[in-house]
Design an enzyme around this catalytic site. Structure first.
Site, mmCIF file in Angstrom:
data_model
loop_
_atom_site.group_PDB
_atom_site.id
_atom_site.type_symbol
_atom_site.label_atom_id
_atom_site.label_comp_id
_atom_site.label_asym_id
_atom_site.label_seq_id
_atom_site.Cartn_x
_atom_site.Cartn_y
_atom_site.Cartn_z
ATOM 1 N N ASP A 1 9.195 -31.919 -0.703
ATOM 2 C CA ASP A 1 8.241 -31.363 0.267
ATOM 3 C C ASP A 1 7.677 -32.408 1.218
ATOM 4 O O ASP A 1 6.526 -32.319 1.664
ATOM 5 C CB ASP A 1 7.093 -30.626 -0.454
ATOM 6 C CG ASP A 1 7.618 -29.529 -1.359
ATOM 7 O OD1 ASP A 1 8.631 -28.909 -0.994
ATOM 8 O OD2 ASP A 1 7.024 -29.303 -2.428
ATOM 9 N N LYS B 1 11.213 -32.617 5.100
ATOM 10 C CA LYS B 1 12.619 -32.864 5.456
ATOM 11 C C LYS B 1 13.135 -31.812 6.436
ATOM 12 O O LYS B 1 13.867 -32.136 7.371
ATOM 13 C CB LYS B 1 13.487 -32.837 4.182
ATOM 14 C CG LYS B 1 13.113 -33.904 3.164
ATOM 15 C CD LYS B 1 13.914 -33.767 1.886
ATOM 16 C CE LYS B 1 13.588 -32.530 1.076
ATOM 17 N NZ LYS B 1 12.238 -32.465 0.510
ATOM 18 N N GLY C 1 12.642 -25.509 -0.492
ATOM 19 C CA GLY C 1 12.010 -24.679 0.530
ATOM 20 C C GLY C 1 11.718 -25.582 1.700
ATOM 21 O O GLY C 1 10.854 -26.449 1.611
ATOM 22 N N HIS C 2 12.499 -25.449 2.765
ATOM 23 C CA HIS C 2 12.366 -26.339 3.924
ATOM 24 C C HIS C 2 11.791 -25.538 5.088
ATOM 25 O O HIS C 2 12.384 -24.557 5.529
ATOM 26 C CB HIS C 2 13.734 -26.945 4.282
ATOM 27 C CG HIS C 2 14.278 -27.817 3.191
ATOM 28 N ND1 HIS C 2 15.498 -28.426 3.252
ATOM 29 C CD2 HIS C 2 13.741 -28.199 2.003
ATOM 30 C CE1 HIS C 2 15.709 -29.143 2.147
ATOM 31 N NE2 HIS C 2 14.649 -29.006 1.374
ATOM 32 N N GLN D 1 14.879 -31.637 -2.452
ATOM 33 C CA GLN D 1 13.996 -32.289 -3.428
ATOM 34 C C GLN D 1 13.668 -33.708 -2.946
ATOM 35 O O GLN D 1 13.705 -33.957 -1.753
ATOM 36 C CB GLN D 1 14.620 -32.300 -4.837
ATOM 37 C CG GLN D 1 14.696 -30.925 -5.498
ATOM 38 C CD GLN D 1 15.828 -30.060 -5.016
ATOM 39 O OE1 GLN D 1 16.972 -30.446 -5.059
ATOM 40 N NE2 GLN D 1 15.527 -28.861 -4.570
HETATM 41 P P1 GDP Z 1 10.522 -30.032 2.805
HETATM 42 O O1 GDP Z 1 10.818 -29.291 1.562
HETATM 43 O O2 GDP Z 1 10.655 -31.513 2.644
HETATM 44 O O3 GDP Z 1 11.312 -29.537 3.987
HETATM 45 O O4 GDP Z 1 8.989 -29.769 3.132
HETATM 46 P P2 GDP Z 1 8.226 -28.339 3.054
HETATM 47 O O5 GDP Z 1 8.668 -27.503 4.199
HETATM 48 O O6 GDP Z 1 8.335 -27.760 1.705
HETATM 49 O O7 GDP Z 1 6.726 -28.816 3.190
HETATM 50 C C1 GDP Z 1 6.266 -29.464 4.327
HETATM 51 C C2 GDP Z 1 5.141 -28.613 4.933
HETATM 52 O O8 GDP Z 1 4.429 -29.398 5.873
HETATM 53 C C3 GDP Z 1 5.632 -27.419 5.713
HETATM 54 O O9 GDP Z 1 4.653 -26.400 5.635
HETATM 55 C C4 GDP Z 1 5.742 -27.922 7.142
HETATM 56 O O10 GDP Z 1 5.617 -26.900 8.129
HETATM 57 C C5 GDP Z 1 4.560 -28.852 7.190
HETATM 58 N N1 GDP Z 1 4.717 -30.042 8.058
HETATM 59 C C6 GDP Z 1 5.815 -30.797 8.301
HETATM 60 N N2 GDP Z 1 5.499 -31.865 9.050
HETATM 61 C C7 GDP Z 1 4.169 -31.788 9.282
HETATM 62 C C8 GDP Z 1 3.237 -32.635 9.968
HETATM 63 O O11 GDP Z 1 3.556 -33.678 10.509
HETATM 64 N N3 GDP Z 1 1.932 -32.237 9.951
HETATM 65 C C9 GDP Z 1 1.508 -31.092 9.339
HETATM 66 N N4 GDP Z 1 0.218 -30.791 9.387
HETATM 67 N N5 GDP Z 1 2.356 -30.273 8.693
HETATM 68 C C10 GDP Z 1 3.668 -30.631 8.655
HETATM 69 P P1 IMO Z 2 12.280 -29.343 -1.494
HETATM 70 O O1 IMO Z 2 13.736 -29.464 -1.097
HETATM 71 C C1 IMO Z 2 9.247 -29.958 -4.563
HETATM 72 C C2 IMO Z 2 10.485 -29.396 -8.716
HETATM 73 C C3 IMO Z 2 9.877 -28.210 -9.453
HETATM 74 C C4 IMO Z 2 9.829 -28.782 -10.858
HETATM 75 C C5 IMO Z 2 11.116 -29.587 -10.936
HETATM 76 C C6 IMO Z 2 12.270 -28.856 -11.587
HETATM 77 O O2 IMO Z 2 11.593 -28.192 -0.867
HETATM 78 O O3 IMO Z 2 11.583 -30.638 -1.317
HETATM 79 P P2 IMO Z 2 13.877 -26.894 -10.790
HETATM 80 O O4 IMO Z 2 13.579 -25.489 -10.370
HETATM 81 O O5 IMO Z 2 14.584 -27.700 -9.749
HETATM 82 O O6 IMO Z 2 14.570 -26.970 -12.114
HETATM 83 O O7 IMO Z 2 12.425 -27.576 -11.007
HETATM 84 O O8 IMO Z 2 11.468 -29.908 -9.595
HETATM 85 N N1 IMO Z 2 11.166 -29.052 -7.444
HETATM 86 C C7 IMO Z 2 10.653 -29.296 -6.240
HETATM 87 N N2 IMO Z 2 9.458 -29.813 -5.878
HETATM 88 N N3 IMO Z 2 10.161 -29.646 -3.614
HETATM 89 C C8 IMO Z 2 11.384 -29.171 -3.960
HETATM 90 O O9 IMO Z 2 12.365 -28.976 -3.064
HETATM 91 C C9 IMO Z 2 11.656 -28.941 -5.325
HETATM 92 N N4 IMO Z 2 12.720 -28.453 -5.996
HETATM 93 C C10 IMO Z 2 12.415 -28.551 -7.298
HETATM 94 O O10 IMO Z 2 8.602 -27.894 -8.959
HETATM 95 O O11 IMO Z 2 8.763 -29.675 -10.973
HETATM 96 MG MG MG Z 3 9.900 -27.928 0.261
#
Ligand code: GDP
Ligand code: IMO
Ligand code: MG
Length: 428
Positions: free
Chosen positions: A13, A16, A40-41, A225
């Protein structure tokens, strides 16, 4: 032309999806190579939010090609829903634009059921998985008893293998996990139908990538991840079930390591973690709550509140070395605005000495007390800024990170929107 791997440097998270969306402008092909719909991206374009779980984040750029490599585990129902949802939002996902490896393993209903029942059985000591069946699916892959996408296309052999498989899994589910058995007929019909629907997308992904490389195309690899969730290098057993490090592009996409030009690491300006496991810089106080609220730190996949804490540069530096990161993206810098002072972990006090690595065992990590450097915060809004006119304290914060990890920062994200980004160097 260049081939770039994008990797999360913390516990996932890191943002990416947003970084991939930005880099896709200059790429031709975007590839997922490990993980599944535990990812979840999130991408925000013109106020519209897209959360991608399986399809690469490059899909929002209409003329780019996306691929899902053999290292990804695919829940076909989730993939079909994702394709349908994108189509409804005006993003056309055709077999010309989305290639799926025939060799990718399939997440079956018993994988999800086992994942959930095991977690329930563990109770307090649970990993906190996403419940998507990721671990049990990789487990079958490793024991050579899983289904690959191509197997959904051969009705007879699929049914024969599935019959035995359901019998075995139902025994384990009911007798050991005390969960409900699954229905063979429903599962068989549903998965054969998924096979038919996804057949046009299935192909030999490595061959496609080699040809793209030979034609001088730029390929972007989208990690899922983060490095601390890597099954070998992360905080085991509180990890996911795949290798999340950059070298997985070889095994998970069939792409040669020698053809990778750059590994770009994505690091959030603070740290979050969702699920169980050690987290030395976690803040269970008002500052932690501030980061969660301001950063919208709730899981993109499960909606769970993310645990929040200060930036841990020990974790980040370790990830940089493991992945061979040569360029850094810092995300969510805006979330730190308004804090009086910022702490950054630069080492741990561990059994009476200072260390600069994470011990191997969970018990060892839990003994680590972060050693912090304190830096001044800033109050100014970061929107619409470039690198030069960022507040001095924000510039210093970035410089401190870059100096500590000895890698240049080439991207700074200052908001969730596509345009809220500062780029200081061409990446491709
Ligand atoms: P990922 O799994 O690495 O793609 O990250 P996620 O999408 O799960 O979580 C990142 C969250 O931060 C999402 O809700 C994005 O919309 C948000 N986000 C990404 N970059 C920024 C930033 O620079 N500032 C803020 N406030 N939110 C951001
Ligand atoms: P993105 O790509 C954050 C965490 C779960 C749990 C552990 C194992 O959005 O960054 P699993 O279901 O993979 O067996 O869970 O890994 N986890 C993540 N945490 N971002 C993710 O993906 C994750 N994918 C798995 O919360 O701790
Ligand atoms: Mg994510």
């Amino acid at each position: 032309m260049a081939n770039v791997v994008v990797i999360g440097l913390q516990w996932g998270d890191e943002g990416k999806g947003k970084i991939i969306d930005f880099l896709t402008q200059a790429a031709d092909v975007v590839v997922r190579f490990q993980g599944g719909n535990n990812a979840g991206h999130t991408i925000v374009v013109d106020g519209q939010k897209y959360i991608l779980h399986l399809i690469p984040s490059g899909i929002l750029h209409l003329h780019k090609i996306c691929a899902i490599g053999n290292g990804v585990v695919i829940d076909p129902a989730v993939l079909l829903t994702e394709i349908k949802d994108l189509k409804e939002k005006g993003i056309d996902v055709t077999p010309e634009r989305l290639l799926i490896s025939e060799k990718a393993h399939v997440i079956m209903p018993y994988h999800k059921a086992i994942d959930l029942a095991r977690e329930a059985k563990k109770g307090k000591g649970k990993i906190g998985t996403t419940g998507r069946g990721i671990g049990p699916c990789y487990e079958d892959k490793a024991t050579r008893t899983g289904f690959r996408m191509v197997e959904l296309l051969d009705r007879e052999s699929f049914l024969e293998k599935l019959k035995a498989k359901v019998e075995e899994k139902n025994f384990y589910l009911t007798q050991y996990l005390k969960a409900k058995p699954l229905n063979f007929d429903e599962m068989a019909e549903a998965y054969l139908r998924y096979g038919e629907e996804l057949k046009p997308y299935l192909t030999n992904v490595p061959r496609f990538l080699w040809k793209a490389k030979e034609a001088g195309k730029s390929i972007l690899f989208e990690g899922a991840q983060g490095t601390q969730l890597d099954i070998d290098h992360g905080t085991y057993p509180y990890v996911t079930s795949s290798n999340t490090v950059a070298s997985s592009v070889c095994s998970g996409a069939g792409f040669p390591i020698t053809a990778v030009d750059t590994v770009l690491g994505v690091c959030k300006a603070y740290t979050t973690r969702v699920g169980g496991g050690p987290f030395p810089t976690e803040l269970q106080d008002a500052t932690g709550n501030h980061l969660r609220d301001k950063g919208g730190e709730y899981g993109s996949t499960t909606g769970r509140p993310r645990r929040c804490g200060w930036l841990d540069l020990v974790v980040v530096k370790e990830a940089i070395r493991l992945n061979g990161v040569s360029k850094l993206a810092i995300t969510k810098l805006d979330v730190l605005t308004g804090l009086e002072e910022l702490k950054v972990c630069v080492g741990y006090a561990y059994e009476g000495k200072k260390i600069d690595y994470l011990p191997a065992s969970v018990a060892g990590i839990e003994k680590c007390k972060p050693i912090y450097e304190t830096l001044p915060g800033w109050q100014e809004d970061l929107s619409g800024r470039n690198l030069e006119n960022l507040p001095i304290a924000a510039k210093n914060y970035l410089k401190f990170i870059s100096d500590f990890v000895e890698v240049p920062i080439v991207l700074v994200s200052t908001g969730p929107g596509r345009e809220e980004i500062i780029c200081t160097e061409e990446i491709f």
